[in-house]
Design an enzyme around this catalytic site. Structure first.
Site, PDB file in Angstrom:
ATOM      1  N   LYS A 195       0.852  -1.230   0.153  1.00  0.00           N
ATOM      2  CA  LYS A 195      -0.076   0.328   0.004  1.00  0.00           C
ATOM      3  C   LYS A 195       1.015   1.180   0.123  1.00  0.00           C
ATOM      4  O   LYS A 195       1.453   1.595   0.751  1.00  0.00           O
ATOM      5  CB  LYS A 195      -0.616  -0.082   1.004  1.00  0.00           C
ATOM      6  N   CYS A 303      13.116  10.015   8.493  1.00  0.00           N
ATOM      7  CA  CYS A 303      13.029   9.359   9.550  1.00  0.00           C
ATOM      8  C   CYS A 303      14.451   9.648  10.303  1.00  0.00           C
ATOM      9  O   CYS A 303      13.719   9.898  11.798  1.00  0.00           O
ATOM     10  CB  CYS A 303      12.140   8.085   9.354  1.00  0.00           C
ATOM     11  N   GLU A 399       8.792  15.125  16.539  1.00  0.00           N
ATOM     12  CA  GLU A 399       9.221  14.500  15.173  1.00  0.00           C
ATOM     13  C   GLU A 399       8.452  16.290  14.230  1.00  0.00           C
ATOM     14  O   GLU A 399       7.269  16.203  14.016  1.00  0.00           O
ATOM     15  CB  GLU A 399       8.907  13.532  14.347  1.00  0.00           C
TER      16      GLU A 399
HETATM   17  P1  NAP Z   1       1.261   8.354   8.295  1.00  0.00           P
HETATM   18  O1  NAP Z   1      -0.224   9.227   7.974  1.00  0.00           O
HETATM   19  O2  NAP Z   1       2.115   7.477   8.893  1.00  0.00           O
HETATM   20  O3  NAP Z   1       1.587   7.114   6.832  1.00  0.00           O
HETATM   21  C1  NAP Z   1       2.039   6.404   6.059  1.00  0.00           C
HETATM   22  C2  NAP Z   1       1.286   5.956   6.042  1.00  0.00           C
HETATM   23  O4  NAP Z   1       0.377   4.834   6.317  1.00  0.00           O
HETATM   24  C3  NAP Z   1       0.863   5.572   4.577  1.00  0.00           C
HETATM   25  O5  NAP Z   1       0.951   4.545   3.229  1.00  0.00           O
HETATM   26  C4  NAP Z   1      -0.776   5.989   5.394  1.00  0.00           C
HETATM   27  O6  NAP Z   1      -1.490   5.881   4.457  1.00  0.00           O
HETATM   28  C5  NAP Z   1      -0.681   4.464   5.649  1.00  0.00           C
HETATM   29  N1  NAP Z   1      -1.268   4.853   7.011  1.00  0.00           N
HETATM   30  C6  NAP Z   1      -2.537   6.510   7.904  1.00  0.00           C
HETATM   31  N2  NAP Z   1      -3.149   6.006   8.261  1.00  0.00           N
HETATM   32  C7  NAP Z   1      -3.476   4.127   8.072  1.00  0.00           C
HETATM   33  C8  NAP Z   1      -4.110   3.945   9.308  1.00  0.00           C
HETATM   34  N3  NAP Z   1      -4.936   3.898  10.250  1.00  0.00           N
HETATM   35  N4  NAP Z   1      -3.680   1.958   9.202  1.00  0.00           N
HETATM   36  C9  NAP Z   1      -2.784   1.738   8.501  1.00  0.00           C
HETATM   37  N5  NAP Z   1      -2.374   2.338   7.183  1.00  0.00           N
HETATM   38  C10 NAP Z   1      -2.262   3.772   7.555  1.00  0.00           C
HETATM   39  O7  NAP Z   1       1.997   9.546   7.940  1.00  0.00           O
HETATM   40  P2  NAP Z   1       1.254  10.625   7.346  1.00  0.00           P
HETATM   41  O8  NAP Z   1       0.416  11.281   8.019  1.00  0.00           O
HETATM   42  O9  NAP Z   1       1.602  10.827   5.721  1.00  0.00           O
HETATM   43  O10 NAP Z   1       2.989  12.327   7.938  1.00  0.00           O
HETATM   44  C11 NAP Z   1       2.573  12.113   8.544  1.00  0.00           C
HETATM   45  C12 NAP Z   1       3.521  11.906  10.037  1.00  0.00           C
HETATM   46  O11 NAP Z   1       4.367  10.955  10.294  1.00  0.00           O
HETATM   47  C13 NAP Z   1       4.916  12.747   9.615  1.00  0.00           C
HETATM   48  O12 NAP Z   1       5.016  14.803   9.958  1.00  0.00           O
HETATM   49  C14 NAP Z   1       6.295  12.536  10.757  1.00  0.00           C
HETATM   50  O13 NAP Z   1       6.634  12.926  11.071  1.00  0.00           O
HETATM   51  C15 NAP Z   1       5.664  11.033   9.794  1.00  0.00           C
HETATM   52  N6  NAP Z   1       6.602  10.028   8.712  1.00  0.00           N
HETATM   53  C16 NAP Z   1       7.529   9.362   9.445  1.00  0.00           C
HETATM   54  C17 NAP Z   1       8.250   9.103   7.715  1.00  0.00           C
HETATM   55  C18 NAP Z   1       9.388   7.901   8.346  1.00  0.00           C
HETATM   56  O14 NAP Z   1      10.032   7.688   7.542  1.00  0.00           O
HETATM   57  N7  NAP Z   1       9.105   6.844   9.665  1.00  0.00           N
HETATM   58  C19 NAP Z   1       7.962   8.859   7.269  1.00  0.00           C
HETATM   59  C20 NAP Z   1       5.848   9.818   6.411  1.00  0.00           C
HETATM   60  C21 NAP Z   1       6.039  10.508   7.283  1.00  0.00           C
HETATM   61  P3  NAP Z   1      -1.708   7.071   2.986  1.00  0.00           P
HETATM   62  O15 NAP Z   1      -0.679   7.977   2.911  1.00  0.00           O
HETATM   63  O16 NAP Z   1      -2.426   6.912   1.996  1.00  0.00           O
HETATM   64  O17 NAP Z   1      -3.507   7.910   4.102  1.00  0.00           O
END
Ligand code: NAP
Ligand code: MG
Length: 496
Positions: A195, A303, A399
């Site tokens: 996904k 990250c 973060e």
């Molecule tokens: P996120 O919501 O954690 O998204 C990561 C993945 O999880 C995406 O594919 C997302 O889908 C999916 N997802 C969202 N809600 C879910 C759920 N309840 N169950 C299963 N999968 C789910 O991250 P974001 O909202 O894009 O970013 C928010 C923050 O996350 C950033 O500001 C950053 O701090 C952190 N982040 C961390 C990393 C890392 O490498 N550790 C990477 C990205 C972001 P959709 O995007 O399609 O909704």
């Protein structure tokens, strides 16, 4: 603006992509026939509409992955050498399409084309090449039994694929995160539902096409583009054996709860707030360039971003001024412009989040260098340094996931370690010094899964990567990753 890729080629690459779901080796529409739009964050224009996969599509994809996994299937029972060659071929095809992938990453995520071409895409190919070799090398052991005559029993272990894997990935390195997840799962003989993030689905679609061309049997890799609810349906699915997630700590916790239903195996690669410790005896040119790279690479959407900079008092002003000067020299712009060093943030939401943290830093008393919106279209933010920070400030604790570093001075080695470790995260950390003893002691005491000494952002397919504390569970890459994708089976035979 000098475009790194000509407009007709852009049309050709984006226009040539499948926009559907990959299920059981076929490109299909979402059950609802719905689609969603992926934007170019540099222009806010719509780049492409792709299939909006939801729970019903997840259901179909898991069914296909299950059928492809079951014993006697073409994938699991394929000679391991042949399986390895198919995975290797995926790496070859990525390199053959290096420029197309770099273009898609730049358009969809915003990052500079040159960075994607030099880093994201070759590292993704490396990962498949490296993991392909493991298909023939993951072995069990022969273990003498302790409680009986050594000739009485034959005890040995087999390592077997864990089964159907859900892999949920983020938008910061879309292709590379797909590669990190897919390489070891495929090499282990698992089958997969991937996904991609809603913000950046495009490179996964090209990857799916190439993986099929490399010879993956139908159903081994399924791709469901969609939103968080598709991820949630996967995490909760009773017929998924394992979920691997990279993303926010908040969603990581949701995944753990959802996985409890069938106790599927969980690995998590979550956020960080990585400390970067610069001692006064460091090679300061290296420390300044390294500290700037630690936070500004990939728009700070890393990250492992070195987002807390601790500098020993005598060189504090010099290092902070050096990093600030590097920040001023960074050209922020469209990722396809050859002059660009730093692209836009990925989305309006991320822009709002990052600028919100900068605002909170100002309100809580930090001094800000940078911090401005660049231009009036696209999600561009100038590289930013906060000084006069205190440990309890929101921008120092949480973060940010953008090009924002919080700097603070320290007096001595013994003082900096408790401060550096004062975080709920533990993904990355770094230390700059010429004293090998100090480097070793600091690396030992920093509570993080990766510690860089006199460098930052060095990754390799061979090196395990993952987090202490709330930065995650398990390790990706290297030999260590196979603990996530294989079960150990013990076989005991009575030889009497
Ligand atoms: P996120 O919501 O954690 O998204 C990561 C993945 O999880 C995406 O594919 C997302 O889908 C999916 N997802 C969202 N809600 C879910 C759920 N309840 N169950 C299963 N999968 C789910 O991250 P974001 O909202 O894009 O970013 C928010 C923050 O996350 C950033 O500001 C950053 O701090 C952190 N982040 C961390 C990393 C890392 O490498 N550790 C990477 C990205 C972001 P959709 O995007 O399609 O909704
Ligand atoms: Mg996009």
């Amino acid at each position: 603006m000098t475009l790194a890729v000509e407009e007709p080629r852009i049309q050709q690459v984006v226009g040539g992509l499948s926009r559907k779901l990959l299920i059981n080796g076929e490109w299909v529409d979402a059950a609802s026939s719905r689609t969603f739009e992926s934007l170019n964050p540099a222009t806010e224009d719509v780049l492409a509409s792709v299939a909006h996969g939801e729970a019903e599509d997840v259901q179909r994809a898991v069914k296909a992955a299950r059928a492809a996994f079951e014993h006697g299937s073409a994938w699991r029972s394929m000679p391991h050498g042949q399986r390895g060659r198919i995975i290797h071929k995926i790496g070859d095809l990525i390199l053959e399409h290096l420029e197309d992938f770099a273009l898609l990453e730049s358009l969809d995520n915003g990052k500079p084309y040159a960075v994607a071409k030099a880093a994201d895409v070759p590292l993704a190919a490396d990962l498949f090449h490296y993991m392909s070799g493991w298909a023939t090398k993951v072995e069990g052991s022969t273990i003498p039994i302790s409680a009986a005559h050594p000739d009485a029993y034959l005890g040995f272990t087999l390592r077997e694929p864990v089964g159907v894997c859900a892999q949920i990935i983020p938008w910061n390195f879309p292709l590379l995160m797909a590669a990190w997840k897919l390489g070891p799962a495929l090499s282990s003989g698992c089958t997969i539902v991937l996904k991609p993030a809603e913000q950046t689905p495009l490179s996964a679609l090209l990857l799916g096409e190439l993986a099929m061309r490399a010879g993956l049997p139908p159903g081994v890799l399924n791709i469901v583009t969609g939103f968080g609810e598709a991820g949630a349906a996967l995490a909760a699915h009773p017929d998924v054996d394992k979920v691997a997630f990279t993303g926010s700590t908040e969603v990581g916790k949701e995944i753990v709860k959802a996985a409890a239903g069938n106790l599927k195996k969980v690995t998590l690669e979550l956020g960080g707030k990585s400390p970067n410790v610069v001692y006064a005896d460091a090679d300061l040119d290296k420390a300044i360039a390294g500290s700037a790279n630690a936070i500004f690479f990939n728009q700070g959407e890393c990250c492992v971003a070195g987002s807390r900079l601790y500098v020993e008092e005598p060189v504090y002003d010099q290092v902070v001024e050096g990093v600030a000067e590097m920040a001023r020299n960074i050209t922020v712009g469209n990722g396809l412009d050859e002059a660009t060093d730093m692209g836009p943030l990925v989305s309006q939401e991320q822009f709002d989040r990052v600028t919100g943290y900068i605002r909170s830093g100002r309100e809580e008393g930090a001094e800000i260098r940078g911090g401005d919106r660049v231009g009036d279209r696209g999600y561009f933010v100038a590289p930013t340094i906060l000084t006069g920070t205190r440990e309890e400030m929101t921008a120092v604790r949480e973060e940010i996931f953008g090009p924002v570093v919080a700097a603070a001075p320290f007096n001595a080695e013994k003082d900096v370690l408790p401060v550096a470790n004062n975080t709920s995260f533990g993904l990355g950390a770094g230390v700059f010094t010429r004293d090998i003893g100090k480097a070793y002691r600091t690396a030992r005491r920093l509570r993080a899964g990766t510690v860089w000494v006199n460098t930052w952002n060095v990754f390799d397919a061979t090196l395990p990567f993952g987090g202490f504390k709330q930065s995650g569970w398990g390790r990706e890459m290297g030999a260590a990753v196979f603990n996530n994708y294989m079960e150990t089976k013990t076989v005991i035979t009575d030889l009497s």
